[in-house]
Design a protein around this motif. Structure first.
Motif, short mmCIF file in Angstrom:
data_model
loop_
_atom_site.label_atom_id
_atom_site.label_comp_id
_atom_site.label_asym_id
_atom_site.label_seq_id
_atom_site.Cartn_x
_atom_site.Cartn_y
_atom_site.Cartn_z
N HIS A 197 0.85 -1.19 0.00
CA HIS A 197 0.00 0.00 0.00
C HIS A 197 0.88 1.24 0.00
O HIS A 197 1.66 1.48 0.94
CB HIS A 197 -0.91 0.00 1.23
CG HIS A 197 -1.93 1.09 1.24
ND1 HIS A 197 -2.83 1.25 2.26
CD2 HIS A 197 -2.18 2.10 0.35
CE1 HIS A 197 -3.61 2.29 1.99
NE2 HIS A 197 -3.22 2.82 0.85
N CYS A 219 -2.07 -8.10 -3.57
CA CYS A 219 -2.93 -6.92 -3.53
C CYS A 219 -2.06 -5.66 -3.54
O CYS A 219 -1.11 -5.56 -2.77
CB CYS A 219 -3.81 -6.92 -2.28
SG CYS A 219 -4.88 -8.36 -2.13
N GLN A 221 -2.41 -1.36 -3.45
CA GLN A 221 -3.30 -0.22 -3.24
C GLN A 221 -2.49 1.06 -3.34
O GLN A 221 -1.43 1.21 -2.71
CB GLN A 221 -4.01 -0.31 -1.89
CG GLN A 221 -4.96 0.85 -1.63
CD GLN A 221 -5.81 0.65 -0.39
OE1 GLN A 221 -5.90 -0.46 0.14
NE2 GLN A 221 -6.42 1.71 0.08
N THR A 223 -2.95 5.27 -2.92
CA THR A 223 -3.81 6.32 -2.37
C THR A 223 -3.23 7.68 -2.70
O THR A 223 -2.02 7.90 -2.58
CB THR A 223 -3.94 6.16 -0.83
OG1 THR A 223 -4.52 4.89 -0.53
CG2 THR A 223 -4.83 7.24 -0.24
N ASN A 250 -5.63 -8.28 -7.00
CA ASN A 250 -6.48 -7.16 -6.60
C ASN A 250 -5.70 -5.86 -6.69
O ASN A 250 -4.64 -5.70 -6.08
CB ASN A 250 -6.96 -7.39 -5.17
CG ASN A 250 -8.13 -6.51 -4.81
OD1 ASN A 250 -8.13 -5.32 -5.07
ND2 ASN A 250 -9.15 -7.11 -4.19
N THR A 252 -6.29 -1.68 -6.19
CA THR A 252 -7.20 -0.67 -5.66
C THR A 252 -6.56 0.69 -5.73
O THR A 252 -5.39 0.87 -5.34
CB THR A 252 -7.58 -1.00 -4.20
OG1 THR A 252 -8.20 -2.28 -4.14
CG2 THR A 252 -8.54 0.04 -3.64
N THR A 254 -7.47 4.65 -4.48
CA THR A 254 -8.38 5.50 -3.71
C THR A 254 -7.90 6.95 -3.83
O THR A 254 -6.69 7.22 -3.84
CB THR A 254 -8.41 5.10 -2.23
OG1 THR A 254 -7.11 5.20 -1.68
CG2 THR A 254 -8.92 3.67 -2.08
N TYR A 277 -9.45 -8.20 -10.03
CA TYR A 277 -10.38 -7.27 -9.40
C TYR A 277 -9.78 -5.86 -9.39
O TYR A 277 -8.70 -5.64 -8.84
CB TYR A 277 -10.70 -7.70 -7.96
CG TYR A 277 -11.28 -9.09 -7.89
CD1 TYR A 277 -12.64 -9.30 -8.12
CD2 TYR A 277 -10.46 -10.18 -7.62
CE1 TYR A 277 -13.17 -10.58 -8.07
CE2 TYR A 277 -10.99 -11.46 -7.57
CZ TYR A 277 -12.33 -11.65 -7.80
OH TYR A 277 -12.87 -12.92 -7.76
N ASN A 279 -10.56 -1.94 -8.28
CA ASN A 279 -11.42 -1.11 -7.44
C ASN A 279 -10.91 0.33 -7.48
O ASN A 279 -9.72 0.59 -7.23
CB ASN A 279 -11.39 -1.60 -5.99
CG ASN A 279 -11.71 -3.08 -5.89
OD1 ASN A 279 -12.81 -3.50 -6.20
ND2 ASN A 279 -10.72 -3.88 -5.49
N TYR A 281 -11.97 4.04 -5.85
CA TYR A 281 -12.80 4.75 -4.89
C TYR A 281 -12.46 6.24 -4.92
O TYR A 281 -11.29 6.61 -4.91
CB TYR A 281 -12.61 4.21 -3.47
CG TYR A 281 -12.90 2.74 -3.34
CD1 TYR A 281 -14.21 2.26 -3.32
CD2 TYR A 281 -11.87 1.82 -3.24
CE1 TYR A 281 -14.48 0.91 -3.21
CE2 TYR A 281 -12.12 0.46 -3.11
CZ TYR A 281 -13.43 0.02 -3.10
OH TYR A 281 -13.70 -1.32 -3.00
#
Length: 794
Positions: A197, A219, A221, A223, A250, A252, A254, A277, A279, A281
């Motif tokens: 992340h 995963c 992520q 941000t 995954n 993601t 954000t 996947y 995602n 946001y």
């Protein structure tokens, strides 16, 4: 609170509260926790319990930690010090805390730390501090138990290698103040972490140029990403190495601010990666939206989720926007909280099996005459602007595989005048909750539906002439205005019914009989009228399994009558007798018969009739005496009573009758002492009767056989009719059978048949009432001169 700490705090139970702030102690078996967050601490308290295992001092004003602060906490396992003002830390202060596993020092002002780390650490969070470079040292690589590592830095260096062989679950890198020298490019290897992340500065364009290789990454992520058309390629280069691994599933993002052109390029880039996947946001689209040519290649992507979109472009082509999403060749697409007003139907048969467009502004025109969503199984259109149920039904006409449709939270209405509804026959679950539907909705439903949700509408009743929904298994009509608990006449397969928070006051007692397949019913929070009509329903509920009636007994309470309001139905009891008029009447009649029989038996046993007759005679005598004028009674009277009796009864007369009368000053006339010598017996009888207030006849079988007694009775009876007074007193000394009275003594027979007589009781306890009746007759005081008495006697 981070995830790891949530797991520890989840089952703690409050034990005590201390003064000096919100300090709470918790205990769960062997875990001892103290929460001292947000209490304004400037240093670690000195009076902490040595039994403590979890200590939370986050969100305070602590600036420094010392060895003496924690040395007496040998059992400490979790320590939270995030959001303080700690600027320097020597890890040697934890040398007495050998059991420490969780240490959160995020959101402080740390610039330097020492490396005397605790070997048992599993969670170490140093993110959001003021480190120039990641605080990595050789000892960090020895933390073999470490699963979470949070770091903060303003630039990346090659000294990440000490942690390259750790088997991490998650590596958190906060690069909010990251800067890079011109043309500087780093290559980093983080070989074993499942989740990575990155957090960047929210207002800076993405500019990191680094090759980061993660072998076991699953995963990723990111941000705070800010992109324009120029630096869009920088992000894709940054992702090239990270998204290459075979285990990567995954991705993601954000808080991303991006141009429409760059967003389309990012989609093209990710579509060819082994991601399943995606995602996104809090997406913000800036600058302009124009038509972008995109052809989606065959992809490993299964699901794309985009939530909370802000569009800062006000003039744009709707087709350009919606085509990018409608042509995605994935199975699942979620676009929610975007305020999109429409969505195009795919041009060719689509791969979509799941579409979720929650909280947009779609109207009834969406997906009309759409025949390319042939594989679609689930369609969610919650919280949009749909209005016509007929249109919703027509929308599904070409969705031949549709099983689940959720159009809750709209403004859907249906009137029977709108026409007949058309639905695709494959729908099994339909959610129409939180709309404006009325009773007519039951005439516009898919015939093969199994699960129907109609809660929060305007339904008052379920019509009897609805279509037979024989496949319906679950029905939710909670929070409507239903007044009757519906049976299962038209829902023969119904097994789950939710009908709480309606206006049901008298549930039908035969509900469980009409719904033999019911396995769950929720009917609480209704205004139940606790009357006889509810009795049988309560009995049925008590007989049913508690797993069948949900919420029983807490949400089932009386609302009427006022005296029972708030009483749980399980505590409301009313007898079957009071609820059955026929049974009640039969019971009352039965009780009255039993009482009558019992009273009769008691009266016979205690001789009550004799007492009643005597009291009645006494009352009647007193009444007659009050109606006769005193002067009339005293006019020719010399005696209170003339006594007629048989010689065989003389003993009773002289021993019982005379003493009781004369002690009351009652003047008595007896033939043996008051008959005038020289006069005939008949003349003496007549004379005594005429001069006596009353005539007492002592009746017995001997009296019947006495001829003179009969004469006396005859003359007394003659005087009764002549004077118009009631001067006869009949005392039945012994029982006389009517058959024993000779026919010639018809006067005696007539008197005994017509007049009330006093019976002489054999029991002594009854004598008092007998004499009271005799005395009640003589209430006249004789005022005759003594001389007159003497003359009459001579």
């Amino acid at each position: 609170m981070t995830k790891g700490n949530e797991l520890i705090f989840r089952n703690f139970v409050l034990l005590a509260t201390f003064t000096g702030g919100v300090i709470t102690q918790f205990s769960n078996e062997n875990i001892f926790v103290v929460d001292m967050s947000k209490v304004g601490l400037t240093h670690v308290p000195k009076d902490l319990s040595p039994k403590m295992e979890v200590l939370d001092m986050s969100q305070n004003y602590i600036t420094e930690l010392y060895l003496s602060d924690l040395r007496y906490l040998p059992g400490l396992k979790v320590l939270k010090l995030s959001h303080n003002k700690i600027w320097c830390l020597d890890f040697s202060i934890f040398k007495f805390n050998r059991k420490l596993e969780y240490l959160d020092l995020s959101h402080n002002q740390l610039k330097n730390i020492s490396c005397h780390l605790i070997p048992n650490l599993k969670h170490l969070d140093l993110s959001f501090n003021d480190f120039e470079a990641p605080p990595i040292c050789e000892e960090l690589g020895n933390l073999t138990e470490l699963t979470f590592l949070g770091l903060s830095a303003s630039r990346l260096q090659l000294d990440l290698m000490p942690i390259a062989f750790l088997h991490l679950e998650c590596l958190f890198l906060e690069l909010g103040h990251y800067y890079m020298k011109e043309n500087e490019r780093k290559s980093l290897q983080i070989l074993n972490t499942k989740a990575l992340h990155f957090v960047f500065h929210p207002n800076s364009l993405f500019s990191i140029q680094a090759n980061i290789s993660v072998k076991a990454l699953e995963c990723l992520q990111l941000t705070n990403i800010k992109l324009n058309d120029i630096n869009c390629q920088v992000l894709m280069e940054f992702l090239s190495e990270l998204t290459r691994g075979p285990n990567f599933l995954n991705f993601t993002i954000t808080h991303i601010e991006i141009t429409w052109k760059c967003l389309v390029r990012v989609f093209e880039f990710l579509w060819s990666k082994p991601i399943e996947y995606l995602n996104i946001y809090n997406l913000t689209i800036v600058e302009k939206i124009s038509k972008e040519h995109i052809i989606y290649p065959r992809t490993a992507l299964k699901a794309v989720k985009i939530e909370l979109v802000t569009n800062r472009v006000f003039l744009f082509s709707q087709t350009a926007l919606y085509t990018v999403f409608s042509e995605m060749n994935v199975m699942s697409l979620t676009i929610s909280d975007t305020h999109f007003i429409h969505m195009l139907c795919p041009k060719v048969p689509s791969t979509f099996t799941f579409l979720n467009f929650t909280h947009n502004v779609f109207t009834d025109s969406v997906f009309q005459n759409c025949y390319t969503l042939v594989k679609l199984e689930t369609l969610i259109l919650k919280k949009n602007k749909l209005k016509g149920l007929l249109k919703v039904g027509l929308m599904t006409k070409g969705m031949l595989s549709l099983k689940t449709l959720d159009v809750s939270g709209n403004s859907i209405e249906y009137n029977r005048q709108d026409g007949n509804c058309t639905w695709v026959g494959s729908i099994m679950l339909l959610n129409l909750s939180s709309n404006m539907l009325t009773d007519s909705v039951f005439r516009c439903l898919p015939l093969n539906i199994k699960v129907l949700d109609l809660h929060k509408n305007r339904i008052r009743s379920i019509p009897n002439d609805v279509n037979n929904l024989e496949a319906l298994e679950e029905l939710n009509v909670a929070s409507n205005a239903l007044t009757i608990l519906p049976g299962c006449g038209t829902f023969s397969s119904l097994s789950v019914l939710t009908i709480d928070s309606n206006s049901i006051s008298k549930p039908a007692a035969d509900f469980f009989q009409t719904c033999p397949k019911i396995r769950s019913i929720k009917a609480g929070n209704n205004p139940f009228q606790c009357t006889c009509e509810l009795r049988e329903f309560i009995q049925r509920v008590d007989q049913a399994s508690r797993t069948v009636v949900e919420g029983w007994p807490d949400s089932y309470k009386c609302d009427y009558p006022e005296s029972s309001k708030g009483t749980p139905l399980k505590d409301f009891h009313v007898s079957q007798l009071s609820c059955n008029p026929a049974l009640l009447m039969a019971t009352i009649v039965g009780i009255m018969l039993v009482v009558a029989i019992a009273m009769t038996i008691l009266c016979v046993y205690f001789d009550v009739p004799w007492y009643l007759r005597m009291v009645f005679q006494w009352t009647q005598t007193r009444h007659r005496a009050r109606n006769i004028h005193l002067e009339e009674l005293q006019r020719n009277l010399q005696f209170h009573a003339f006594i007629s009796y048989s010689e065989h009864d003389s003993a009773w007369v002289k021993n019982e009758l005379l003493p009781n009368l004369e002690k009351e000053d009652i003047q008595v006339c007896l033939h043996e002492r008051n008959f005038v010598p020289g006069k005939s017996i008949v003349e003496n009888i007549i004379n005594c009767i005429e001069k006596s207030y009353k005539s007492i006849f002592v009746l017995s079988p001997h009296f019947v056989q006495s001829e003179w007694c009969h004469y006396e009775l005859y003359f007394a009876h003659h005087n009764l009719f002549h004077e118009g007074s009631d001067n006869l007193i009949l005392i039945l000394l012994e029982p006389i059978l009517q058959d024993c009275i000779p026919n010639k003594y018809h006067k005696l027979r007539s008197l005994m048949a017509q007049r009330t007589y006093l019976e002489w009781p054999k029991e002594k306890n009854k004598h008092g009432l007998f004499w009271a009746n005799i005395r009640a007759v003589f209430n006249v005081k004789l005022t005759l001169e003594t001389e007159r008495d003497m003359e009459i006697q001579i």
